[in-house]
Every structure is written in structure tokens, then in C-alpha cells.
Design a protein around this motif. Structure first.
Motif, mmCIF file in Angstrom:
data_model
loop_
_atom_site.group_PDB
_atom_site.id
_atom_site.type_symbol
_atom_site.label_atom_id
_atom_site.label_comp_id
_atom_site.label_asym_id
_atom_site.label_seq_id
_atom_site.Cartn_x
_atom_site.Cartn_y
_atom_site.Cartn_z
ATOM 1 N N GLN A 183 6.615 41.053 20.008
ATOM 2 C CA GLN A 183 6.755 39.888 20.871
ATOM 3 C C GLN A 183 6.775 40.292 22.344
ATOM 4 N N LEU A 184 7.458 41.375 22.671
ATOM 5 C CA LEU A 184 7.494 41.847 24.063
ATOM 6 C C LEU A 184 6.099 42.220 24.547
ATOM 7 N N ALA A 185 5.316 42.851 23.667
ATOM 8 C CA ALA A 185 3.944 43.219 24.033
ATOM 9 C C ALA A 185 3.095 41.977 24.225
ATOM 10 N N LYS A 186 3.252 41.020 23.338
ATOM 11 C CA LYS A 186 2.484 39.786 23.416
ATOM 12 C C LYS A 186 2.783 39.028 24.709
ATOM 13 N N ASP A 187 4.046 39.037 25.128
ATOM 14 C CA ASP A 187 4.449 38.322 26.335
ATOM 15 C C ASP A 187 4.177 39.105 27.615
ATOM 16 N N GLY A 188 3.660 40.328 27.475
ATOM 17 C CA GLY A 188 3.288 41.090 28.657
ATOM 18 C C GLY A 188 4.384 41.926 29.276
ATOM 19 N N TRP A 189 5.519 42.064 28.585
ATOM 20 C CA TRP A 189 6.614 42.862 29.128
ATOM 21 C C TRP A 189 6.380 44.356 28.922
ATOM 22 N N ILE A 190 5.693 44.703 27.863
ATOM 23 C CA ILE A 190 5.443 46.119 27.583
ATOM 24 C C ILE A 190 3.990 46.302 27.154
ATOM 25 N N TYR A 191 3.533 47.533 27.190
ATOM 26 C CA TYR A 191 2.255 47.872 26.580
ATOM 27 C C TYR A 191 2.496 49.032 25.632
ATOM 28 N N ARG A 192 1.624 49.150 24.610
ATOM 29 C CA ARG A 192 1.853 50.135 23.554
ATOM 30 C C ARG A 192 0.630 51.026 23.400
ATOM 31 N N ILE A 193 0.880 52.317 23.265
ATOM 32 C CA ILE A 193 -0.188 53.295 23.100
ATOM 33 C C ILE A 193 0.010 53.983 21.758
ATOM 34 N N PRO A 194 -0.976 53.846 20.845
ATOM 35 C CA PRO A 194 -0.834 54.465 19.526
ATOM 36 C C PRO A 194 -0.531 55.956 19.626
ATOM 37 N N GLY A 195 0.496 56.382 18.905
ATOM 38 C CA GLY A 195 0.858 57.790 18.887
ATOM 39 C C GLY A 195 1.783 58.210 20.019
ATOM 40 N N ARG A 196 1.941 57.348 21.016
ATOM 41 C CA ARG A 196 2.784 57.697 22.163
ATOM 42 C C ARG A 196 4.003 56.798 22.320
ATOM 43 N N GLY A 197 3.880 55.525 21.951
ATOM 44 C CA GLY A 197 5.026 54.646 22.030
ATOM 45 C C GLY A 197 4.811 53.424 22.897
ATOM 46 N N SER A 198 5.914 52.811 23.319
ATOM 47 C CA SER A 198 5.889 51.586 24.122
ATOM 48 C C SER A 198 6.385 51.871 25.530
#
Length: 395
Positions: free
Chosen positions: A62-77
Motif C-alpha cells: 500500500q505504501l508503494a502504491k500511494d507513492g511513499w516508498i519504492y521497491r527494488i527486487p533483491g534490495r528492499g524498500s
């Protein structure tokens, strides 16, 4: 990065994943977490808040969807550079209440407008629809302009009128949740104005539409849970009125059980209720179903309800899928997750969006008859995640 823990005064009525979201939003707003700061791992968050991986995953999604965070596969949020407290909220409110042109610079060009009317733009389902539409129109003489209706019938009528007044050559409409069409859609048909509906249609009122195979997808869901040994399978929807989409899925559910020679238990078809984020757990419409384990598996007709049930299960001291399997509609993934948290029915929204744009283009180019409706069905698929498992003997 701050090691602050969730406040002890957090509203206990609020779902756990929402509590975690609010905690990190506050940290970002207060400057305790800055842009590009890395979030703790899912394991660390599980330990910090004393919750399951599913709850943590729901919060991060939900945080990613709302633009608060971005996520990188293998590295985290990581904290998104664009995550600004009141500025973001102000911008979102402004966009929700007004005409939002996806390509505003195209107004001055020779390209023509196609209007996209939809209830909300708050989840990956709607975003993928929009991406599918844009993928088809990107190299054409048309651009996309969207209006959000907030699931309000009057606003839907105004949106259609507003887009046509502003020169829309055609419309793609995702109708509001209602038992009948907005009268403005009836007017469009009578005027032979080019438009395509997404996801919804009504018997006896034929229109061009693109939708998923709701009847068959419900059978996919039942078959999967049946193969895992579940026999008490509930299906539920928190839409307070019956749409054709909900009705088709319930009929598909019943047909699948009939084919297996199973008696249909009306008590396990739970619809016609609405939820709020702050409803006390003991007053939740599904509270007794979960507490007394009336069903061993739930099919939820939207992702938010699936997340809500998973949260209640955890509050009741149980675990998903050990104590209850959940299968939900709609892909919960942002396309960067390695394995989905929820087993789900993927309706292939990108394809639905693309096919709706292709159909509208054929109408606009006189390659398709406006008076002979074309119903396009996009096949759904079952995607296995971590929310379903084989029913153990102990259950």
C-alpha cells in the motif's frame, strides 16, 4: 534511519497493516526518515510490530502504491523522493476532483481526446487498466484524459458530459457499482456516440464492452481450494448492491460446487455488506465466520476485503494459511514482487485496457458498427501465492 516503534496510542480498531502504514508516514512527514532511506527488512518489521509477513507485505504494498516508498527486487524498500506529506495529499485531492489530462501538452497538438471515466485510481488494478489503454493509444492520433467519479452516480454523469463538452472523440467507461446503468450511458447509446464499457454490462442493454470471464474465474478459485482439500468454502463481497460482475462470480462459484456434487450452503455466500477501516472487530460482518471457523477458505471478490480478512485472522490469534486459506480477486503485485502474498485471480487488466482501446479505435475508424455491440471476454488466470495451502487434518 530512525528505529522508532509504533506508538502505543495507535487506534486498535484500525487494521494492523494500516497502523504500520501510518507509523511510517508519520516518520517520513516528521523528517525522521528521509528520501532514499532504506526500510527495515520484512523480517525486521515482523519482529518490530509483532505481526505476520502477510501484514507487513500488505503495508508495504500500500505504501508503494500511494507513492511513499519504492521497491527494488533483491534490495528492499526505500523512501520515495516524492513522499511529501500535505503536498501529496493536496495534489491527490485536486486530481480526484477535477479533469486530469494524462498528457496535458497534447492539448495544443492535433491529437484528439479519448476520455477514460472510472470510479477510483487507488490500486494496481486501475493503474494497469490505464497502462493498457495508453499502450495502444501512444502512437496514434489520440491521447487519454481521465475523470474519477468516486463511485458517485451524479459525478459519473457529470464526467461523461464534461468530457464530451471538452471535445472527447470517444469514451472508455468503467461504470460505478450500481444495479442499473447511469442514464447518461443510455443517452450515449441512443446518440450512437462511440464508447466502450470496462468490466460491467447489463442483460437487455447491449453495449460494446470488455470484461473478464467472471463465471469461469470463480470456478478456477473453487477448483483450486477444492484440490487443497477445502469443502467449506465461503465467497464474500463487501459491495452493498448486486452488480452483474458479482452475480456472475457467485453463479460460477455455485456451478463449480454443483459439478463436484457438493451441497451449496447459502450461509457461505456472504454479500450485501459494507466495511469501514475503523469498525470494531466484534461487529465485523465476518467476525463469527472467522471466530468459529465456519469456513476453512474464503474467496473474496476484491483485494481490499482479502487484506481485511487476513488482518482479522491475525487479531483472532490465527494464521493465514495455516488456519484459514484466502483466495482473492485482483493481482496484488506491483510487478516487482517476486512472489505474491495472496493467491489470486489475475484478470489481466493490461489486456482489458488494451482491448478496450483497440475496440474504441475500430469504432472511431468506422471499422466496427456502433449499433452492433461487441462483447470481448478476457480470460483470467489463477496465480498461487502464500495465502492458500492444503487443508490439514487438524482443521
Amino acid at each position: 534511519m530512525s528505529r522508532m516503534r509504533v506508538s502505543a496510542r495507535t487506534d486498535e480498531r484500525q487494521p494492523l497493516y494500516l497502523q504500520i502504514q501510518e507509523h511510517f508516514k508519520q516518520l517520513i512527514q516528521l523528517g525522521a526518515m528521509e528520501e532514499n532511506d532504506k526500510f527495515p527488512t520484512e523480517k525486521q518489521l515482523m519482529e518490530q510490530f509483532g505481526v505476520s509477513r502477510m501484514t507487513v507485505s500488505n503495508a508495504l504494498t500500500q505504501l508503494a502504491k500511494d507513492g511513499w516508498i519504492y521497491r527494488i527486487p533483491g534490495r528492499g524498500s526505500f523512501v520515495s523522493p516524492e513522499a511529501r506529506s500535505e503536498a501529496i495529499e493536496s495534489l491527490e485531492n485536486k486530481q480526484l476532483d477535477s479533469l486530469d489530462v494524462i498528457e496535458p501538452d497534447e492539448r495544443a497538438s492535433s491529437r484528439k481526446m479519448i476520455g477514460f471515466v472510472l470510479p477510483l485510481l487507488e490500486d494496481f488494478f486501475a493503474i494497469r487498466l490505464l497502462k493498457g489503454i495508453h499502450s495502444v493509444l501512444a502512437n496514434t492520433d489520440y491521447y487519454v484524459s481521465i475523470v474519477l467519479t468516486h463511485n458517485n452516480k451524479e459525478r459519473e454523469k457529470e464526467a461523461i458530459q464534461e468530457l464530451i463538452k471538452n471535445g472527447a472523440a470517444g469514451l472508455i467507461i468503467f461504470p460505478n457499482d450500481a444495479e442499473t446503468y447511469n442514464e447518461e450511458i443510455l443517452v450515449l447509446k441512443l446518440r450512437k456516440f462511440p464508447f466502450v464499457l470496462i468490466d460491467r454490462y447489463l442483460p437487455g442493454f447491449d453495449t460494446h464492452c470488455v470484461c473478464s470471464d467472471n463465471w469461469m474465474s470463480a470456478q478456477l478459485a473453487v477448483n483450486h481450494l477444492w484440490e487443497l482439500g477445502h469443502r467449506d468454502i465461503a465467497i464474500c463481497s463487501d459491495i452493498s448492491i448486486h452488480t452483474m460482475t458479482v452475480d456472475e462470480r457467485i453463479r460460477g462459484y455455485m456451478e463449480a460446487l454443483k459439478q463436484k456434487g457438493s451441497m451449496i450452503n447459502p450461509a457461505l455466500i456472504v454479500t450485501d455488506f459494507q466495511l469501514t477501516d475503523t469498525i470494531p472487530i466484534e461487529k465485523h460482518p465476518l467476525y463469527h465466520y472467522l471466530k468459529y471457523r465456519t469456513a476453512t477458505a474464503f474467496i473474496t471478490l476484491n483485494l481490499k476485503l482479502g487484506m481485511n480478512i487476513a488482518d482479522m485472522v491475525e487479531k483472532l490469534g490465527m494464521k493465514v494459511p495455516r488456519d484459514l486459506s484466502i483466495l482473492t480477486y485482483d493481482n496484488p503485485s506491483s510487478a516487482i514482487d517476486e512472489k505474491p502474498t495472496f493467491t489470486h485471480i489475475d484478470q489481466h487488466e493490461l489486456e482489458i485496457g488494451a482491448k478496450s482501446a483497440e475496440l474504441l479505435l475500430r469504432l472511431l475508424n468506422n471499422q466496427e458498427s456502433v449499433t452492433e455491440p461487441n462483447k470481448v471476454i478476457v480470460k483470467s488466470a489463477l496465480v498461487c501465492g502464500e495465502s492458500t495451502e492444503e487443508l490439514s487434518v487438524k482443521k
